[in-house]
Design a protein around this motif. Sequence first.
Motif, mmCIF file in Angstrom:
data_model
loop_
_atom_site.group_PDB
_atom_site.id
_atom_site.type_symbol
_atom_site.label_atom_id
_atom_site.label_comp_id
_atom_site.label_asym_id
_atom_site.label_seq_id
_atom_site.Cartn_x
_atom_site.Cartn_y
_atom_site.Cartn_z
ATOM 1 N N UNK A 183 10.304 60.165 17.775
ATOM 2 C CA UNK A 183 10.870 58.819 17.749
ATOM 3 C C UNK A 183 10.753 58.196 19.140
ATOM 4 N N UNK A 184 10.233 56.972 19.176
ATOM 5 C CA UNK A 184 10.109 56.218 20.418
ATOM 6 C C UNK A 184 11.119 55.080 20.408
ATOM 7 N N UNK A 185 11.745 54.849 21.553
ATOM 8 C CA UNK A 185 12.666 53.723 21.673
ATOM 9 C C UNK A 185 12.311 52.914 22.912
ATOM 10 N N UNK A 186 12.345 51.616 22.751
ATOM 11 C CA UNK A 186 12.163 50.735 23.896
ATOM 12 C C UNK A 186 11.510 49.434 23.477
ATOM 13 N N UNK A 225 9.786 58.903 35.340
ATOM 14 C CA UNK A 225 9.784 57.686 36.160
ATOM 15 C C UNK A 225 10.445 56.503 35.458
ATOM 16 N N UNK A 226 11.271 56.793 34.459
ATOM 17 C CA UNK A 226 12.046 55.756 33.780
ATOM 18 C C UNK A 226 13.524 56.063 33.965
ATOM 19 N N UNK A 227 14.293 55.045 34.271
ATOM 20 C CA UNK A 227 15.739 55.209 34.405
ATOM 21 C C UNK A 227 16.415 54.468 33.256
ATOM 22 N N UNK A 228 17.295 55.169 32.567
ATOM 23 C CA UNK A 228 18.012 54.595 31.432
ATOM 24 C C UNK A 228 19.502 54.669 31.716
ATOM 25 N N UNK A 280 10.778 53.563 26.310
ATOM 26 C CA UNK A 280 11.452 54.054 27.510
ATOM 27 C C UNK A 280 12.047 55.435 27.298
ATOM 28 N N UNK A 281 12.334 55.777 26.033
ATOM 29 C CA UNK A 281 12.859 57.100 25.707
ATOM 30 C C UNK A 281 12.088 57.651 24.522
ATOM 31 N N UNK A 282 12.187 58.961 24.331
ATOM 32 C CA UNK A 282 11.532 59.587 23.187
ATOM 33 C C UNK A 282 12.297 60.839 22.794
ATOM 34 N N UNK A 283 12.164 61.195 21.521
ATOM 35 C CA UNK A 283 12.857 62.374 21.000
ATOM 36 C C UNK A 283 11.964 63.067 19.985
ATOM 37 N N UNK A 313 26.094 49.274 26.809
ATOM 38 C CA UNK A 313 24.821 48.570 26.656
ATOM 39 C C UNK A 313 23.729 49.303 27.431
ATOM 40 N N UNK A 314 22.535 49.337 26.849
ATOM 41 C CA UNK A 314 21.408 50.045 27.447
ATOM 42 C C UNK A 314 20.666 49.119 28.411
ATOM 43 N N UNK A 315 20.460 49.620 29.625
ATOM 44 C CA UNK A 315 19.636 48.954 30.632
ATOM 45 C C UNK A 315 18.502 49.898 31.004
ATOM 46 N N UNK A 316 17.310 49.342 31.216
ATOM 47 C CA UNK A 316 16.126 50.147 31.500
ATOM 48 C C UNK A 316 15.519 49.753 32.839
ATOM 49 N N UNK A 317 15.035 50.744 33.564
ATOM 50 C CA UNK A 317 14.412 50.494 34.863
ATOM 51 C C UNK A 317 13.336 51.547 35.095
#
Length: 237
Positions: A125-128, A159-162, A136-139, A179-183
């Motif tokens: 599963x990919x999320x972003x 190299x991704x910050x969640x 940005x995330x994966x499982x 709330x989710x923030x991505x960097x």
Amino acid sequence: VAVAHRELLALACDPCWDTGHHERVMLHAPYAFDISDYELWVTLLAGGLVVLAPPGRLDTAALTRLIRQEEITAVHFTAGLFRVLAEDAPGALAGVREVLTGGDVVSPVAVQRVLEHAPGAVVRQLYGPTEATLCATQHEVRAPYTAGAAVPIGRPLADTRTYVLDAHLRPVPQGVTGEVYLAGAGLARGYLNLPGRTAEQFVADPFGPPGARMYRTGDLARWNADWQLEFAGRADH
């Protein structure tokens, strides 16, 4: 959304793809749709072969024939199409080594059904959002798998910050919804010719290096007991 070559390269070179599964990948997304970032660049930069799906809509029977005839090893389906395949033709994925899905809530029942018919496969599963260059995330989920309440959206790519933050941009404790923030490396430049909207959504990252930005997704999530992200809806609903 303005995504530069550097962000695309960060996605394509992420270690999560180092599975050896992306040898023959089907390209069936429009090239302007961000899923094609995976189908094209992850595959080609790993030395794989991109198999072009025929133009037009593909029903489950056509997808089954294409996957088998072309010996597809990895494929991406939106969460909706993944569910339809799981219900109507789960055997189509029996020879596939990796099935990627996302873009909406992924059905745990669909994941279980696919893995029952393709026990050697990985469902990832990919999320972003597009603002994070596809994901940005994966499982990863592997057999044996029994459907539970939800499939986690996982942990950040390299190299991704969640961040999961409260209304005052403070990290929330494990198990608490925020709330989710991505960097990080995959963050897009912003919205082309829309500086106001860019400034609203891409805000200063107080946890990163000087000048770093983070993207406010509007998604709600929590860290579970294994420090995997679990999706919890939208902040604006």
